[in-house]
Design an enzyme around this catalytic site. Structure first.
Site, PDB file in Angstrom:
ATOM      1  N   GLU A  40       0.760  -1.251   0.000  1.00 18.89           N
ATOM      2  CA  GLU A  40       0.000   0.000   0.000  1.00 18.89           C
ATOM      3  C   GLU A  40       0.793   1.305   0.000  1.00 18.89           C
ATOM      4  O   GLU A  40       0.709   2.097   0.957  1.00 18.89           O
ATOM      5  CB  GLU A  40      -0.996   0.009   1.168  1.00 18.89           C
ATOM      6  CG  GLU A  40      -2.019  -1.103   1.072  1.00 18.89           C
ATOM      7  CD  GLU A  40      -3.132  -1.025   2.113  1.00 18.89           C
ATOM      8  OE1 GLU A  40      -3.022  -0.244   3.075  1.00 18.89           O
ATOM      9  OE2 GLU A  40      -4.121  -1.767   1.948  1.00 18.89           O
ATOM     10  N   GLU A  78      -5.609  -8.001  -0.737  1.00 20.52           N
ATOM     11  CA  GLU A  78      -6.366  -7.645   0.465  1.00 20.52           C
ATOM     12  C   GLU A  78      -7.796  -7.331   0.061  1.00 20.52           C
ATOM     13  O   GLU A  78      -8.040  -6.495  -0.809  1.00 20.52           O
ATOM     14  CB  GLU A  78      -5.764  -6.433   1.192  1.00 20.52           C
ATOM     15  CG  GLU A  78      -4.518  -6.745   1.982  1.00 20.52           C
ATOM     16  CD  GLU A  78      -4.096  -5.615   2.918  1.00 20.52           C
ATOM     17  OE1 GLU A  78      -4.959  -4.812   3.338  1.00 20.52           O
ATOM     18  OE2 GLU A  78      -2.892  -5.539   3.218  1.00 20.52           O
TER      19      GLU A  78
END
Ligand SMILES: *[C@@H]1O[C@H](CO)[C@@H](O)[C@H](O)[C@H]1NC(C)=O
Ligand SMILES: *[C@@H]1O[C@H](CO)[C@@H](O)[C@H](O)[C@H]1NC(C)=O
Ligand SMILES: *[C@@H]1O[C@H](CO)[C@@H](O)[C@H](O)[C@H]1NC(C)=O
Length: 389
Positions: free
Chosen positions: A180, A289
């Site tokens: 991320e 995710e």
């Protein structure tokens, strides 16, 4: 309307001979390697190096056993912290804390050699290095030349070269370049990722690489953000072996954060842009995710995102967020702070009731683990031979 149109289109594609969409890799994220470094006051150095098995751990053998043997998953995404692998006194690069690396390697070897599954190596660092105490926002952005304390792009490349070299003989390993990235120029994200790919390929390592976008690598946001949009940047990555896929995250709550209990963001609609971009650029993707709570709305949307991946050729793998040895009754996502437990087998909610493993993994996600997955050979953007276990 949009929903039924794309569902129809996907069904047609799946029926064309030789064009059926396939998931080759499926499983869970394993959180825990990044635990124990958080400080409410962003105190630099909190939890570093940390005590293995006390403050943090990568996986539990029993949890991995159940996931691999009972649920027949072939993919685990294992988080670690760059500041533990490369202590601040060494700096980011090719010099590792060998004790820490040894613990990490034990976990990766257990997954890949003992269980025969694939493992994504996941530096859980948000494209930052030097202060994980208030992740995801603390620490210097890697390659920020205006910040004298920041690790350089070259250091990031050297780090990945070293890590790849250490796993060069393990064909079950997948290199997840970064968890991320966010709040940095997309041009810098690209340059850092390219340095990592170059560092890896320079060693001769041939394994699959997965590369994230900026803006938390959010699928729904891929084509948004004007000139900074990931769709303007990420296809510029070059891999001499053409074995790099895209690493996408996608949560289903109102703000896509995974913080809330209610699932209200339809993944089919929200992934349309990134899927079109993948198709246009002939790229494959993993969603490493995604998650949801045990509400009926989340059950519907979790089924929906899993079906969407299996019906669209661009998606070849996924890991749900998340299992891990140290969650206890805490939840990895999607609960408005309620303690409903995690996807770790055997975990319990704070009230002693069923955990997300019982209410979401067992009845929903586990049912979508394909009966046939790849169990041998290098992981590849083209997948591999499918067998059942
Ligand atoms: C390396 O890791 C071990 C195990 O966690 C720890 O005891 C040691 O202090 C670490 N060394 C450095 C330099 O961080
Ligand atoms: C880079 O560092 C400078 C100086 O500390 C800071 O002002 C800037 O916000 C940083 N850029 C990023 C993307 O973090
Ligand atoms: C979700 O799980 C919690 C903890 O086990 C439980 O109290 C709650 O009733 C469940 N919610 C639903 C909608 O099943």
């Amino acid at each position: 309307m949009k929903l039924s149109l794309s569902a129809t289109a996907a069904t047609c594609v799946a029926l064309l001979p030789g064009a059926s969409a396939t998931i080759f890799y499926a499983g869970v994220a394993e959180a825990g390697g990044e635990f124990g470094a958080w400080s409410a006051t962003a105190q630099v150095g909190t939890g570093l190096p940390g005590r293995f098995g006390v403050d943090y751990a990568f996986t539990s053998a029993s949890g991995v056993d159940i996931m691999a043997d009972k649920h027949k998953v072939n993919l685990f995404r294992v988080a670690f912290l760059l500041e533990r692998m490369c202590p601040l006194s060494y700096g980011l690069g090719a010099k590792f804390n060998e004790t820490h690396f040894g613990h990490f390697k034990d976990s990766i070897d257990y997954i890949t050699k003992t269980k025969g599954a694939y493992a994504i190596l996941d530096p859980h660092n948000y494209m930052r290095y030097n202060n994980p105490s208030s992740q995801p926002f603390s620490g210097s952005v890697i390659g920020n030349t205006s910040d004298p304390t920041a690790a350089t792009t070259a250091q990031f490349g050297a780090f990945w070269g070293e890590l790849a070299k250490r796993f060069i003989d393990n064909e079950k390993v997948i290199f997840g370049l970064m968890n991320e990235p966010h709040d940095l120029p997309s041009s810098l994200n690209l340059v850092n990722l390219q340095a990592a790919i170059d560092g890896i390929r320079k060693t001769g390592a041939k394994q699959l690489i997965i590369a994230p976008g900026n803006s938390w690598t959010g699928g729904h946001y891929w084509t948004k953000g004007g000139s900074e949009a990931n769709s303007n940047w990420i296809h510029k990555l070059t891999d001499p072996l053409k074995n790099t896929a895209i690493d996408i995250h996608e949560y289903l709550d109102e703000d896509f954060s995974g913080g809330h209990l209610a699932c209200t963001q339809d993944p089919v609609t929200n992934l349309a842009g990134v899927t079109a971009w993948l198709k246009e650029n002939k790229l494959k993707a993993f969603i490493t995710e995604f998650g949801g709570s045990n509400t009926t709305g989340c059950v519907t949307m979790l089924n929906s995102i899993l079906d969407y991946m299996s019906q669209n050729d661009e998606y070849i793998g996924w890991t749900a967020w998340s299992a891990g040895p140290f969650w206890g009754p805490n939840s990895p996502c999607c609960t408005d702070q309620a303690q409903l437990g995690s996807l770790e087998p055997g975990s319990k909610a704070a009230d002693g009731g069923p955990s997300l493993y019982d209410t979401i993994w067992l009845p929903v996600i586990a049912k979508k683990v394909p009966a046939k997955l790849q169990w041998s050979g290098l992981a590849s953007v083209n997948g591999g031979e499918l067998t059942s276990r």
